[in-house]
Structure formats: structure tokens, C-alpha cells
Design an enzyme around this catalytic site. Structure first.
Site, PDB file in Angstrom:
ATOM      1  N   LYS A 149      13.005  64.436  16.580  1.00 58.24           N
ATOM      2  CA  LYS A 149      12.306  63.182  16.774  1.00 58.24           C
ATOM      3  C   LYS A 149      11.019  63.202  15.957  1.00 58.24           C
ATOM      4  CE  LYS A 149       9.492  62.457  20.080  1.00 58.24           C
ATOM      5  NZ  LYS A 149       8.324  62.753  20.908  1.00 58.24           N
ATOM      6  N   ASP A 183      17.136  64.713  21.427  1.00 56.27           N
ATOM      7  CA  ASP A 183      16.195  64.235  22.427  1.00 56.27           C
ATOM      8  C   ASP A 183      16.153  65.368  23.429  1.00 56.27           C
ATOM      9  OD1 ASP A 183      15.090  63.157  24.822  1.00 56.27           O
ATOM     10  OD2 ASP A 183      15.318  61.192  23.918  1.00 56.27           O
ATOM     11  N   HIS A 184      15.098  66.170  23.382  1.00 51.94           N
ATOM     12  CA  HIS A 184      15.168  67.430  24.134  1.00 51.94           C
ATOM     13  C   HIS A 184      15.270  67.201  25.650  1.00 51.94           C
ATOM     14  CE1 HIS A 184      10.797  67.108  24.751  1.00 51.94           C
ATOM     15  NE2 HIS A 184      10.929  68.003  25.696  1.00 51.94           N
ATOM     16  N   HIS A 220      12.731  59.666  25.500  1.00 53.56           N
ATOM     17  CA  HIS A 220      13.020  60.448  26.706  1.00 53.56           C
ATOM     18  C   HIS A 220      13.237  59.585  27.950  1.00 53.56           C
ATOM     19  CE1 HIS A 220      11.821  63.499  24.001  1.00 53.56           C
ATOM     20  NE2 HIS A 220      10.533  63.501  24.258  1.00 53.56           N
TER      21      HIS A 220
HETATM   22  C1  BG6 Z   1       7.570  65.510  23.285  1.00 58.10           C
HETATM   23  C2  BG6 Z   1       6.335  64.683  23.033  1.00 58.10           C
HETATM   24  O1  BG6 Z   1       8.709  64.872  22.781  1.00 58.10           O
HETATM   25  O2  BG6 Z   1       7.730  65.715  24.682  1.00 58.10           O
HETATM   26  C3  BG6 Z   1       5.105  65.356  23.633  1.00 58.10           C
HETATM   27  O3  BG6 Z   1       6.139  64.514  21.636  1.00 58.10           O
HETATM   28  C4  BG6 Z   1       5.343  65.667  25.089  1.00 58.10           C
HETATM   29  O4  BG6 Z   1       3.955  64.541  23.485  1.00 58.10           O
HETATM   30  C5  BG6 Z   1       6.653  66.413  25.283  1.00 58.10           C
HETATM   31  O5  BG6 Z   1       4.258  66.471  25.519  1.00 58.10           O
HETATM   32  C6  BG6 Z   1       6.971  66.575  26.754  1.00 58.10           C
HETATM   33  O6  BG6 Z   1       8.070  67.423  26.885  1.00 58.10           O
HETATM   34  P1  BG6 Z   1       8.281  68.313  28.191  1.00 58.10           P
HETATM   35  O7  BG6 Z   1       9.588  68.990  27.960  1.00 58.10           O
HETATM   36  O8  BG6 Z   1       7.115  69.256  28.244  1.00 58.10           O
HETATM   37  O9  BG6 Z   1       8.287  67.370  29.337  1.00 58.10           O
END
Ligand code: BG6
Length: 503
Positions: free
Chosen positions: A148, A177-178, A240
Site C-alpha cells: 500500500k 492489505d496487512h 483496512h
Molecule cells: C498502516 C498505516 O497501514 O497500518 C499506519 O500506514 C498504521 O499508519 C498501521 O499505524 C496500523 O497497523 P497495525 O497492524 O499496527 O494495526
């Protein structure tokens, strides 16, 4: 369990932050869990000149120190090739190196190209790969993982999609999209579709509203430069949070297969009711920005004082949206989503609020607040499920009180919970795109946020301040319909909530 075929993973942006913090540790975990094929090559590619040994040395820093023997074995699979990633002339060098590595290490020509570079290179690298035929699948597979952000608005996403699909087929493209790689996000599907008790009540007849929160206690840290051009809507919501909405709202897929699931998500996205006027946006979308405050006695900077951030920035660090899904299942059921930085705690959860009982049997004729049944699906931390319902207080009469029934994911087993990147990388190696976003859904998500993006460009579009360490602007609370209704204010622990709790 499928084991991937022997393959070579090429990481563009090999000395970047994501590679060091997420990719190398995830690939190492897969290695020690014996989930990688025995014959496996990781080739880092960037501009900086390193030898293989120097690059290995650099990556060691991000591997566990105490597992010296394993890390040594792992490092044998790592190689490095310096190339000017934006120069087509360098790609024959890359191809030659890849082919010779595959030959000496007896790896078949199965390639995964991971774009972990600045987004400006996303359209360029695939084109150059295709110039030397590395996109073709005659001698093995060729897959492309795209990090992304996938575009910054509808137009740029469409054009990126068009460019990528000129060189790679849709089934070769894996858009990360992790959030979809998180175990508990996948558990949403299991909760909904492996249990017959939820499906009959999972609709407008029984559900009053759906709420999704993804809160972070951290601010923008060292990413001010990137974040100031992005903001919460693009950084978290377009991808997300909307993907989470997709999984909560979708119809049961006919099978657990990439397109079967993604077709259902697409249908949900297509049913989003788009905002059609500025007034609608003002009334249903709230943006905020954190201001300086004191947290635990310490002074905390406001967003505009962060490094890399414009002193007059109007970029939102908080966004909350109320919207509807125009389909049979969800007609007139509001969905509320919110995300923000520098909120009281780090938590992501889905809250299903059920309707009240139709007859107030235990209120003794007085208008008492009803027991609000809630099902809380905690994505992180303290992953689990919580059900809130009414019980009789011991003693005379029928006084009811809300109680909790909770299940914590970590009580299931002491099995290793794979990180999102472990799961996603392994899926791509196996060729399973279920947990990757498909081009058409990404585009639909951009269509939904487009009117908001456009309105927010206007000078008169309000942005509200909120003191760092609070639950966002006061205005976000008034989004929730109904008397005395508000968001759930979650705490670190799944079963606690309220404005005041241990953080
Ligand atoms: C990322 C964003 O995709 O997701 C970040 O760019 C955010 O700003 C992060 O902090 C949050 O991911 P997670 O897995 O820590 O909830």
C-alpha cells in the site's frame, strides 16, 4: 498444509524500513517454522551497493540474536543485487543474476517480486520486469506483490491498475492489505460461517448498528512527511477499515477460495451508499487532528509540531464515518467506523450492537436504559470475542445488570500465531490470493471515499482538534444515533470498557 514450490523472492526496496522491520523477520519466522521450501532464494534489490555478505550482515540486525545457528543457516538463502530500479537498462543484469542464482541453487524459475519501494516506482518496476520477460510464466510462476498505498485517489488507483494489468494478469497481482493477514480478521469468517447461531440474526432485523474502531496510541512518530500527505482516510479507512466492513457485511461465500470470497466483498463495496452532498458529508463524516496535551504527566506534542508536518496542516489524524450499505441484509442499519492516532489505547475491534428486547419486562414500568446486547470481535490486542448481555442481580425483585462472557484467543493453544506478513507471504508463495485485495474492490473503495476527499480539499470543510490521548473530537460522539448512545470506549483488555480504564 501446502508447502510452496522452490522459488526466488525478489524484494525491491531491500534496505527500506518495511523490509527490515516486517519482511525479513516474517520470512525468517517462516524459515524456522519450516514453512519455506528447502530450496529458496531471497534476492534484495536496491540502488545501494552491497555485496551479498554486507547485505546479510545488515539483515542480521533484524533477526533474533539468541538463535545464532538458525540465523546463520537462514542467511545462506539471502543474496543482493544493486540496480537502478527505475532504469530499464539494469533489468537484464537482474534477470541474469536471478537465473544464475536459480541454477546454482537448483531453484525452479518461480519468481515473486515484492514492491517495497516508494509508490512512485510501482508502475515503473513491473514495466521494466516485463521488458526482460520476467512477467511471463512459461518456465514457472511470476507474481507481483504491491504494497500500500494503491493509489492516492480514484484516478491514480485506476491508472496504476491499468498500468499493472498491462504487464501482469490480475491473477499474478497480489495487493497487500496487512489487516487481511491478521489471524483474528480471518477468524471473523470462521465466527460467522462456521457457527449456525449467528447467521440468522446477522442482519437489519436484529442488529441495530455496527461499529468498527481501529485506534492507535502512537502518533505519526518519524513518518510525518509521508503521513501529512496522506491522513487517516487514505492511510487506514480506504483500505483496512473498509476491508473489515467487507468481511463483517458480506454474504456467505460458496467456498473458501480467493474469488468466491472477494466477489462477496465486492458486492458489499458496490452497495455502499455514497455521500451525495457536502451537507451529508458534514453530518456524517468527522475529521480531527491531535493537539498538544499532557499524558501521564508528560507533555505531548500536537500533530502540527511533529517533524515533517506542515505547521498549518489540515491533514486528519482521526476520522469517523457513519454510512449505510444499500442491500437487503443491511438496509437502514448504520455502520460507524473510526480510526485515529494518539487515542487513549491501541485497539481494533468490531462491535455488533443488537436491538433491544421488544417488551421491557423488567423495568417495572419505569423507562430504564435497556440492556444493549453486544458482540465484540477483538482484532487486537487481547484478541478474542466478548458477548455482553443482561443478568439478574442477586436478591429480591428483577433488577438486571449487564455482564460479560468472554473468550480470549490465547487460551486456544500455545501454537505460534503467525504475523500478518508471515501469513500473506506464505499465501502468495502458495498462490492463494484470498487475503489480498482484488483490483476491483480497491477501486470501489476509492469511489466511496472520493466525495469525502473532494470536500475536505475545501477551505470551509471543518477539521476539529482533540487533545492527544483522548477519544477524538467531541463531534464524533454525536454521530451515533439514539439517546444516550455512544461508541464503545474499549480498554487494553477485551472485557473492560469506559472512558476511564487502565491503558
Ligand atoms: C498502516 C498505516 O497501514 O497500518 C499506519 O500506514 C498504521 O499508519 C498501521 O499505524 C496500523 O497497523 P497495525 O497492524 O499496527 O494495526
Amino acid at each position: 498444509m501446502n508447502t510452496p514450490s522452490p522459488l526466488a523472492l525478489v524484494i525491491f526496496g531491500a534496505s527500506g524500513d518495511l523490509t527490515k522491520r516486517k519482511l525479513i523477520p516474517a520470512i525468517y519466522q517462516l524459515f524456522i517454522q519450516k514453512r519455506l521450501p528447502k530450496k529458496f532464494i531471497l534476492l534484495g534489490a536496491s540502488r545501494t551497493q552491497y555485496t551479498d555478505e554486507e547485505y546479510r550482515e545488515k539483515m542480521t540486525e533484524f533477526l533474533p540474536k539468541e538463535e545464532f545457528h538458525c540465523t546463520k543457516q537462514f542467511l545462506q538463502h539471502i543474496f543482493y543485487q544493486a540496480i537502478q530500479t527505475d532504469q530499464q537498462e539494469d533489468y537484464p543484469i537482474l534477470k541474469e543474476r536471478l537465473e544464475s542464482l536459480c541454477q546454482t541453487n537448483e531453484v525452479e524459475q518461480n519468481y515473486i517480486f515484492y514492491l517495497s519501494t516508494p509508490p512512485s516506482l510501482y508502475p515503473i518496476i513491473p514495466k521494466h520486469l516485463s521488458s526482460v520477460g520476467l512477467n511471463n510464466e512459461e518456465n514457472g510462476f511470476s507474481r507481483l506483490i504491491v504494497e500500500k498505498p494503491f493509489g492516492t485517489d480514484l484516478e491514480s488507483a485506476l491508472s496504476l491498475n491499468n498500468l499493472l494489468t498491462q504487464y501482469f494478469n490480475e491473477n499474478q497481482i497480489y495487493r497487500i492489505d496487512h489487516y487481511l493477514g491478521k489471524e483474528t480478521v480471518q477468524n471473523l469468517l470462521v465466527l460467522r460461517f462456521a457457527n449456525a447461531i449467528f447467521e440468522p440474526i446477522w442482519n437489519r432485523n436484529f442488529i441495530e448498528r455496527v461499529e468498527i474502531t481501529s485506534a492507535e496510541s502512537l502518533g505519526v512518530e518519524s513518518r510525518g512527511g509521508y503521513y501529512d500527505k496522506s491522513g487517516a482516510l487514505k492511510d487506514m479507512i480506504q483500505n483496512h477499515l473498509l476491508q473489515l466492513v467487507g468481511l463483517v457485511a458480506m454474504e456467505p461465500p460458496i467456498e473458501v477460495e480467493a474469488d468466491a470470497i472477494r466477489n462477496e466483498v465486492l458486492k458489499v463495496f458496490k452497495a455502499f451508499k455514497h455521500f451525495s452532498s457536502e451537507e451529508e458529508i458534514r453530518n456524517n463524516v468527522i475529521r480531527g487532528q491531535y493537539t498538544s496535551s499532557h499524558i501521564s504527566g508528560k507533555e505531548v506534542k500536537g500533530y502540527r509540531q511533529e517533524e515533517g508536518v506542515d505547521k498549518n496542516s489540515r491533514t486528519e489524524t482521526f476520522a469517523a464515518i457513519k454510512f449505510y450499505i444499500n442491500n437487503w441484509r443491511w438496509s437502514n442499519t448504520p455502520f460507524y467506523i473510526r480510526t485515529g492516532k494518539k487515542l487513549p489505547t491501541r485497539v481494533t475491534e468490531v462491535v455488533i450492537h443488537f436491538k433491544n428486547s421488544p417488551h421491557h419486562l423488567f423495568s417495572g414500568g419505569i423507562e430504564l436504559p435497556q440492556i444493549n446486547n453486544q458482540l465484540i470481535i477483538r482484532i487486537q490486542p487481547d484478541e478474542g470475542i466478548l458477548m455482553k448481555f443482561g443478568m439478574k442481580e442477586p436478591g429480591s425483585g428483577f433488577v438486571t445488570q449487564p455482564v460479560n462472557m468472554d473468550f480470549h484467543y490465547d487460551s486456544l493453544s500455545n501454537k505460534h500465531l503467525p504475523s500478518a506478513y508471515e501469513r500473506l507471504l506464505l499465501d502468495c508463495m502458495i498462490g492463494d490470493a484470498t487475503l489480498y485485495s482484488r483490483g476491483d474492490t480497491v477501486i470501489e473503495a476509492w469511489k466511496f471515499v472520493k466525495p469525502i476527499q473532494e470536500y475536505w480539499k475545501k477551505e470551509e470543510a471543518p477539521i476539529y482538534g482533540y487533545p492527544a490521548g483522548t477519544w477524538g473530537p467531541y463531534e464524533a460522539d454525536s454521530l451515533i444515533e439514539g439517546n444516550e448512545q455512544t461508541w464503545r470506549y474499549p480498554c487494553k483488555n477485551l472485557s473492560n470498557d469506559g472512558l476511564y480504564c487502565e491503558l
